[in-house]
Each structure stands twice: as C-alpha cells, then as structure tokens.
Design a protein around this motif. Sequence first.
Motif, mmCIF file in Angstrom:
data_model
loop_
_atom_site.group_PDB
_atom_site.id
_atom_site.type_symbol
_atom_site.label_atom_id
_atom_site.label_comp_id
_atom_site.label_asym_id
_atom_site.label_seq_id
_atom_site.Cartn_x
_atom_site.Cartn_y
_atom_site.Cartn_z
ATOM 1 N N VAL A 72 15.569 -3.716 6.760
ATOM 2 C CA VAL A 72 14.554 -4.654 6.289
ATOM 3 C C VAL A 72 15.026 -5.262 4.973
ATOM 4 O O VAL A 72 15.818 -4.641 4.247
ATOM 5 C CB VAL A 72 13.175 -3.955 6.114
ATOM 6 N N THR A 73 14.584 -6.468 4.704
ATOM 7 C CA THR A 73 14.813 -7.086 3.402
ATOM 8 C C THR A 73 13.455 -7.449 2.811
ATOM 9 O O THR A 73 12.482 -7.625 3.538
ATOM 10 C CB THR A 73 15.683 -8.364 3.488
ATOM 11 N N TRP A 74 13.400 -7.518 1.474
ATOM 12 C CA TRP A 74 12.157 -7.929 0.829
ATOM 13 C C TRP A 74 12.448 -8.641 -0.473
ATOM 14 O O TRP A 74 13.458 -8.406 -1.115
ATOM 15 C CB TRP A 74 11.226 -6.739 0.584
ATOM 16 N N HIS A 75 11.522 -9.531 -0.816
ATOM 17 C CA HIS A 75 11.583 -10.210 -2.104
ATOM 18 C C HIS A 75 11.135 -9.241 -3.180
ATOM 19 O O HIS A 75 10.079 -8.622 -3.054
ATOM 20 C CB HIS A 75 10.650 -11.424 -2.136
ATOM 21 N N PRO A 76 11.931 -9.088 -4.244
ATOM 22 C CA PRO A 76 11.468 -8.257 -5.354
ATOM 23 C C PRO A 76 10.339 -8.977 -6.088
ATOM 24 O O PRO A 76 10.190 -10.186 -5.979
ATOM 25 C CB PRO A 76 12.713 -8.114 -6.226
ATOM 26 N N GLY A 77 9.545 -8.238 -6.798
ATOM 27 C CA GLY A 77 8.478 -8.846 -7.586
ATOM 28 C C GLY A 77 7.232 -7.987 -7.608
ATOM 29 O O GLY A 77 7.075 -7.081 -6.782
ATOM 30 N N ASP A 78 6.363 -8.296 -8.534
ATOM 31 C CA ASP A 78 5.152 -7.505 -8.731
ATOM 32 C C ASP A 78 4.280 -7.426 -7.477
ATOM 33 O O ASP A 78 3.652 -6.412 -7.222
ATOM 34 C CB ASP A 78 4.326 -8.066 -9.891
ATOM 35 N N HIS A 79 4.183 -8.488 -6.727
ATOM 36 C CA HIS A 79 3.322 -8.499 -5.545
ATOM 37 C C HIS A 79 4.135 -8.384 -4.251
ATOM 38 O O HIS A 79 3.614 -8.632 -3.167
ATOM 39 C CB HIS A 79 2.460 -9.759 -5.531
ATOM 40 N N GLY A 80 5.394 -8.012 -4.379
ATOM 41 C CA GLY A 80 6.250 -7.848 -3.212
ATOM 42 C C GLY A 80 6.017 -6.503 -2.534
ATOM 43 O O GLY A 80 5.317 -5.633 -3.056
ATOM 44 N N PRO A 81 6.644 -6.298 -1.397
ATOM 45 C CA PRO A 81 6.389 -5.109 -0.585
ATOM 46 C C PRO A 81 7.315 -3.917 -0.829
ATOM 47 O O PRO A 81 7.324 -2.977 -0.038
ATOM 48 C CB PRO A 81 6.583 -5.647 0.833
ATOM 49 N N GLU A 82 8.071 -3.908 -1.914
ATOM 50 C CA GLU A 82 9.048 -2.839 -2.109
ATOM 51 C C GLU A 82 8.421 -1.447 -2.035
ATOM 52 O O GLU A 82 8.915 -0.574 -1.325
ATOM 53 C CB GLU A 82 9.791 -3.003 -3.428
ATOM 54 N N ASN A 83 7.347 -1.213 -2.769
ATOM 55 C CA ASN A 83 6.732 0.119 -2.764
ATOM 56 C C ASN A 83 6.235 0.508 -1.376
ATOM 57 O O ASN A 83 6.325 1.676 -0.987
ATOM 58 C CB ASN A 83 5.595 0.203 -3.782
ATOM 59 N N PHE A 84 5.723 -0.461 -0.637
ATOM 60 C CA PHE A 84 5.285 -0.208 0.739
ATOM 61 C C PHE A 84 6.441 0.347 1.566
ATOM 62 O O PHE A 84 6.313 1.386 2.215
ATOM 63 C CB PHE A 84 4.746 -1.506 1.356
ATOM 64 N N TYR A 85 7.588 -0.317 1.533
ATOM 65 C CA TYR A 85 8.730 0.128 2.329
ATOM 66 C C TYR A 85 9.282 1.461 1.846
ATOM 67 O O TYR A 85 9.610 2.335 2.649
ATOM 68 C CB TYR A 85 9.823 -0.943 2.368
ATOM 69 N N LEU A 86 9.383 1.646 0.542
ATOM 70 C CA LEU A 86 9.908 2.906 0.017
ATOM 71 C C LEU A 86 8.982 4.068 0.383
ATOM 72 O O LEU A 86 9.458 5.160 0.714
ATOM 73 C CB LEU A 86 10.100 2.816 -1.495
ATOM 74 N N THR A 87 7.679 3.853 0.355
ATOM 75 C CA THR A 87 6.713 4.887 0.735
ATOM 76 C C THR A 87 6.872 5.291 2.204
ATOM 77 O O THR A 87 6.635 6.446 2.563
ATOM 78 C CB THR A 87 5.278 4.384 0.481
ATOM 79 N N LEU A 88 7.298 4.344 3.035
ATOM 80 C CA LEU A 88 7.499 4.639 4.459
ATOM 81 C C LEU A 88 8.829 5.334 4.739
ATOM 82 O O LEU A 88 9.120 5.654 5.884
ATOM 83 C CB LEU A 88 7.415 3.353 5.282
ATOM 84 N N GLY A 89 9.634 5.559 3.710
ATOM 85 C CA GLY A 89 10.889 6.278 3.893
ATOM 86 C C GLY A 89 12.135 5.421 3.881
ATOM 87 O O GLY A 89 13.238 5.937 4.074
ATOM 88 N N PHE A 90 11.997 4.114 3.674
ATOM 89 C CA PHE A 90 13.181 3.262 3.565
ATOM 90 C C PHE A 90 13.932 3.622 2.293
ATOM 91 O O PHE A 90 13.328 3.997 1.290
ATOM 92 C CB PHE A 90 12.781 1.782 3.513
#
Length: 157
Positions: free
Chosen positions: A121-139
């Motif tokens: 998966v790829t994601w845009h970094p930023g305050d409202h981006g999905p990084e924490n969502f993906y990391l929480t899922l184990g990415f």
Amino acid sequence: MTTTTALRLEEITAKNLKAALAIRVRPDQEFAVTPVAHSLAEAYVHPGTAWPRLIMDGDRAVGFLMAFLDIDWHEDGGSVIRSGLWRLNIAAEEQGKGYGRFAVRAVAEELRRRGTRELWVTWHPGDHGPENFYLTLGFHKTTETAEEESVGVLPLP
C-alpha cells in the motif's frame, strides 16, 4: 457497523455505479485519496490490473476500494511483481465504524487466495493521512517512496 455477515464486497455494476460515485471522504482527507470516478476510469484502462469493489453493509454502500494485481513495480533500478491496495475511500459519515479494517482484511484474503505473500500500500503523509491506520493494521513502513507517497507492506502468512 452491523454484523460482519452483512459486510461484503461487490463488483461495480450498472446497478450500483451511482452508489459508488456518491462515496465521498471528509474534506480534510481529499488530498490523500483519489475520487471514486477517477479510480473507476483507471480501472477501465487497466482491466487486468485493477480490482475495484464497493464496500457494502447490508444494502448500504459505505466505501470503495481498488486493489492492484501483479503489477511490475520498479524499485532501485529493477522491478518486482507486487499486489496490494491501490485506493480506499470510506464515506465521511461511515468512518470510524470498522469498514476500513474490513476492506483491508478482504483484500488480504483475496490476495492470499491468489497465492500472494504480501499486501502493498502507499499513502500520502500528513496530519490527516492514513499512516496510523495502516500501521495499526500491521503494515510496516518501508524506506521506499512512490510518487512522494510512503510505501508499506503487510506480510500475508
């Protein structure tokens, strides 16, 4: 969110196209994900690669996802074949109810069924981006970037 038995992915058809096109993320997230109409246009021109699906809860469309299947991913001068999550749009009013987690698990299951060992998966970094969502899922965040986006991978045992 209703019971998980009511959650499912549906192919995009003439019957549900209008519902798919109505999916809108929160305004503060628009920088991070392409609108559904654009994704469906890309799916049309990449029929062997794109795997678009509507996320349904009973008879309600709550989100949209598009996976990519077996693309030639160019990395450090070479190339590898990868599959993963290309787009994930959860309707603004449906966020925080577990639909995103369901969608990622559903894509992971589809990729496992196809014999794939990793979900990218790829994601845009930023305050409202999905990084924490993906990391929480184990990415796991890699050191790679793709068009200025962060790249993550989830092993599929």
